[in-house]
Design a protein around this motif. Structure first.
Motif, PDB file in Angstrom:
ATOM      1  N   ARG A   1     -10.556  36.274  41.336  1.00 55.44           N
ATOM      2  CA  ARG A   1      -9.097  35.808  41.480  1.00 55.44           C
ATOM      3  C   ARG A   1      -9.035  34.333  41.637  1.00 55.44           C
ATOM      4  O   ARG A   1      -7.934  33.885  40.958  1.00 55.44           O
ATOM      5  N   GLN A   2     -10.214  33.655  41.391  1.00 55.43           N
ATOM      6  CA  GLN A   2      -9.957  32.206  41.215  1.00 55.43           C
ATOM      7  C   GLN A   2      -9.664  31.856  40.073  1.00 55.43           C
ATOM      8  O   GLN A   2      -9.373  30.801  39.620  1.00 55.43           O
ATOM      9  N   GLN A   3     -10.142  32.906  38.953  1.00 53.53           N
ATOM     10  CA  GLN A   3      -9.731  32.457  37.461  1.00 53.53           C
ATOM     11  C   GLN A   3      -8.413  32.816  37.209  1.00 53.53           C
ATOM     12  O   GLN A   3      -8.236  32.709  35.655  1.00 53.53           O
ATOM     13  N   ASP A   4      -7.666  33.587  38.164  1.00 53.74           N
ATOM     14  CA  ASP A   4      -6.374  34.307  37.682  1.00 53.74           C
ATOM     15  C   ASP A   4      -5.732  33.460  36.745  1.00 53.74           C
ATOM     16  O   ASP A   4      -5.280  33.958  35.428  1.00 53.74           O
ATOM     17  N   SER A   5      -5.019  32.265  36.946  1.00 50.97           N
ATOM     18  CA  SER A   5      -4.061  31.535  36.335  1.00 50.97           C
ATOM     19  C   SER A   5      -4.650  30.908  34.862  1.00 50.97           C
ATOM     20  O   SER A   5      -3.958  31.167  33.959  1.00 50.97           O
ATOM     21  N   PHE A   6      -5.971  30.212  35.013  1.00 52.34           N
ATOM     22  CA  PHE A   6      -6.725  29.855  33.841  1.00 52.34           C
ATOM     23  C   PHE A   6      -6.632  31.074  32.984  1.00 52.34           C
ATOM     24  O   PHE A   6      -6.516  30.769  31.725  1.00 52.34           O
ATOM     25  N   HIS A   7      -7.190  32.428  33.443  1.00 50.84           N
ATOM     26  CA  HIS A   7      -7.202  33.574  32.339  1.00 50.84           C
ATOM     27  C   HIS A   7      -5.878  33.721  31.612  1.00 50.84           C
ATOM     28  O   HIS A   7      -5.800  34.054  30.314  1.00 50.84           O
ATOM     29  N   ARG A   8      -4.724  33.889  32.523  1.00 51.52           N
ATOM     30  CA  ARG A   8      -3.475  34.134  31.725  1.00 51.52           C
ATOM     31  C   ARG A   8      -3.162  33.164  30.656  1.00 51.52           C
ATOM     32  O   ARG A   8      -2.831  33.565  29.803  1.00 51.52           O
ATOM     33  N   GLN A   9      -3.273  31.939  30.941  1.00 50.04           N
ATOM     34  CA  GLN A   9      -3.031  30.806  29.915  1.00 50.04           C
ATOM     35  C   GLN A   9      -3.984  30.888  28.792  1.00 50.04           C
ATOM     36  O   GLN A   9      -3.255  30.724  27.694  1.00 50.04           O
ATOM     37  N   GLN A  10      -5.068  31.321  28.996  1.00 48.38           N
ATOM     38  CA  GLN A  10      -5.899  31.443  27.942  1.00 48.38           C
ATOM     39  C   GLN A  10      -5.559  32.474  26.879  1.00 48.38           C
ATOM     40  O   GLN A  10      -5.481  32.527  25.670  1.00 48.38           O
ATOM     41  N   LEU A  11      -5.226  33.747  27.716  1.00 54.12           N
ATOM     42  CA  LEU A  11      -4.781  34.917  26.833  1.00 54.12           C
ATOM     43  C   LEU A  11      -3.356  34.658  26.256  1.00 54.12           C
ATOM     44  O   LEU A  11      -3.293  35.006  25.055  1.00 54.12           O
TER      45      LEU A  11
END
Ligand code: RM4
Ligand code: MN
Ligand code: MN
Length: 424
Positions: free
Chosen positions: A13-23
């Motif tokens: 969950r801590q990586q959620d927004s970073f992951h969305r941006q990367q994708l």
């Protein structure tokens, strides 16, 4: 030990927004359909871990134990379960007999089942003498000039098939250390004939839905000749045995600079590539972490594997296995790194624009051909891997999760610091 799903989810969950941006960043480079297909293929891809890679590896000169080594087969399977939980890519184990003869087949099957692990290829071992064995393999096994040694080695392989049947495995991998260290030590034609006869005997005991995978290696442990030294020899032996026999390519089993991707392409075209062992190396069969030395080479190999999987219905599904066990890393971390490198190369190969490549090849546009391959290779595909893992309940970053959950520390607590795994 088992990791709680909630522990993984909380870190994810801590990586959620970073992951969305990367994708989203990747979406600017590749079409949605291509992205979705790639994520699905990554999620489906499973690589077997060999039971001998969970212990501390060794070189000829030393073995350095680390704490919490698995002391028995159950613990090895538990370790694979941990890796699988984090990566969602290690859903199979490949057993080496006699290092890992299950004492209680039903219990082992149940444990593997609970952890979502199936039994991939069985591996026989006729390169070490076992306590109480009547014959020595000092002068070879399936190829030996001594009939009794050959018969013992054949019987061992048949026993391995029988154990594998009880576990639900569907293939037997034969790797022979047989060879000569000095010119004149044996007659090339005689040992080849013995090998073929022995393999045919084993093949005749193979259940109908099984495969025989024949591995090759140019040198080591012998330094002048190896009986099954290259893909050509393995291919000829597989053809001699029949349609259930295939060649197995181990990345570390080639002389420096061999064009492995071309070997893969040739074998798949012929419908004879049955299995694949991953590792990396600088010099020989170095057993280094996949992708540690030659990641571009791995990508070029995957490029042919993907092409073959898409275009060669004559070739069966491949048995994928990591075959690396070095002696200075925590093996679980090493395997997590290897799995990541395999999936990266696979994802990059899936992103190659095959239609554009075909056109460029037809136009003999050499520059464009290179650009197309390297465009895919130079893409940071990790967001796709993460998306595939997250959907399957795995960790955003398996290695960091392994470390922050202090898995090794807990394993040492449970198992102590002096256990020793069977294997090399
Ligand atoms: C060999 C070969 C086999 C593996 C053994 C332990 O070099 O790669 O696949 O079973 O090592
Ligand atoms: Mn191998
Ligand atoms: Mn090897």
């Amino acid at each position: 030990m088992r990791i709680q799903q909630e522990q993984i989810d909380a870190l994810n969950r801590q990586q959620d927004s970073f992951h969305r941006q990367q994708l989203d960043g990747l979406r600017t480079l590749y079409e949605e359909k291509r992205m979705a297909q790639t994520i699905q293929k990554l999620a489906d891809f499973q690589v077997a871990l060999p039971s001998w890679a969970l212990g501390a590896g060794g070189t000829r000169f030393g073995r350095f134990s680390y704490g919490g080594e698995p002391g028995n087969l159950e613990q090895k399977i538990e370790d694979i379960g941990l890796i699988h939980q984090l990566t969602r890519t290690a859903g199979a184990v490949s057993l080496h007999i006699p290092w890992d003869i299950p004492e209680d087949v039903a219990a082992i099957r149940q444990l593997a089942d609970e952890l979502g692990i199936s039994f991939d290829a069985m591996n026989s071992n006729t390169f070490q003498d076992q306590a109480g064995a009547g014959e020595s393999y000092r002068n070879g096994s399936l190829s030996s000039v001594h009939r009794a040694a050959r018969e013992q080695a054949i019987a061992h392989n048949i026993e391995v098939i029988r154990i594998g049947e009880q576990l639900g495995s569907k293939s037997l991998t034969v790797w022979l250390a047989d060879g000569a260290s000095f010119p004149g030590q044996y007659n090339f034609q005689t040992v080849l004939q013995h090998t073929e006869d022995s393999l045919k005997h084993i093949y005749s005991e193979l259940p109908d839905d099984w495969k025989l995978l024949i591995e090759y290696k140019p040198y080591e442990p012998h330094f002048y000749s190896t009986v099954i030294q290259d893909w050509g020899t393995s291919f000829a032996l597989a053809n001699a045995c029949g349609e259930k026999a295939f060649t197995l390519v181990d990345l570390g089993h080639h002389l420096p600079n061999t064009n492995i991707e071309q070997i893969v392409a040739t074998l798949m075209k012929k419908g004879k590539l049955g299995g694949f062992h991953f590792n990396d190396s600088k010099y020989g069969d170095d057993d280094l972490t996949v992708g540690a030395i030659k990641p571009y080479n791995l990508f070029l190999i995957f490029n042919e594997l993907v092409y073959g999987m898409e275009n060669n219905p004559q070739n069966p599904d491949l048995a994928w296995m990591i075959d690396a066990s070095h002696n200075i890393k925590d093996p679980l971390e090493d395997l997590i790194q290897s799995l990541e490198a395999i999936l990266i190369a696979y994802a990059q190969a899936l992103l190659v624009d095959r239609n554009a490549l075909f056109t460029a090849q037809q136009e003999s546009d050499v520059v464009r051909c290179q650009e197309i391959l390297q465009h895919a290779y130079r893409t940071d595909v990790r967001p796709l891997l993460r998306e595939a893992r997250l959907r399957a309940g795995g960790a955003f970053d398996p290695l960091e999760t392994y470390r922050s959950l202090e898995v090794r520390k807990q394993l040492v607590k449970e198992r102590g610091s002096s256990t020793r795994a069977t294997g090399l």
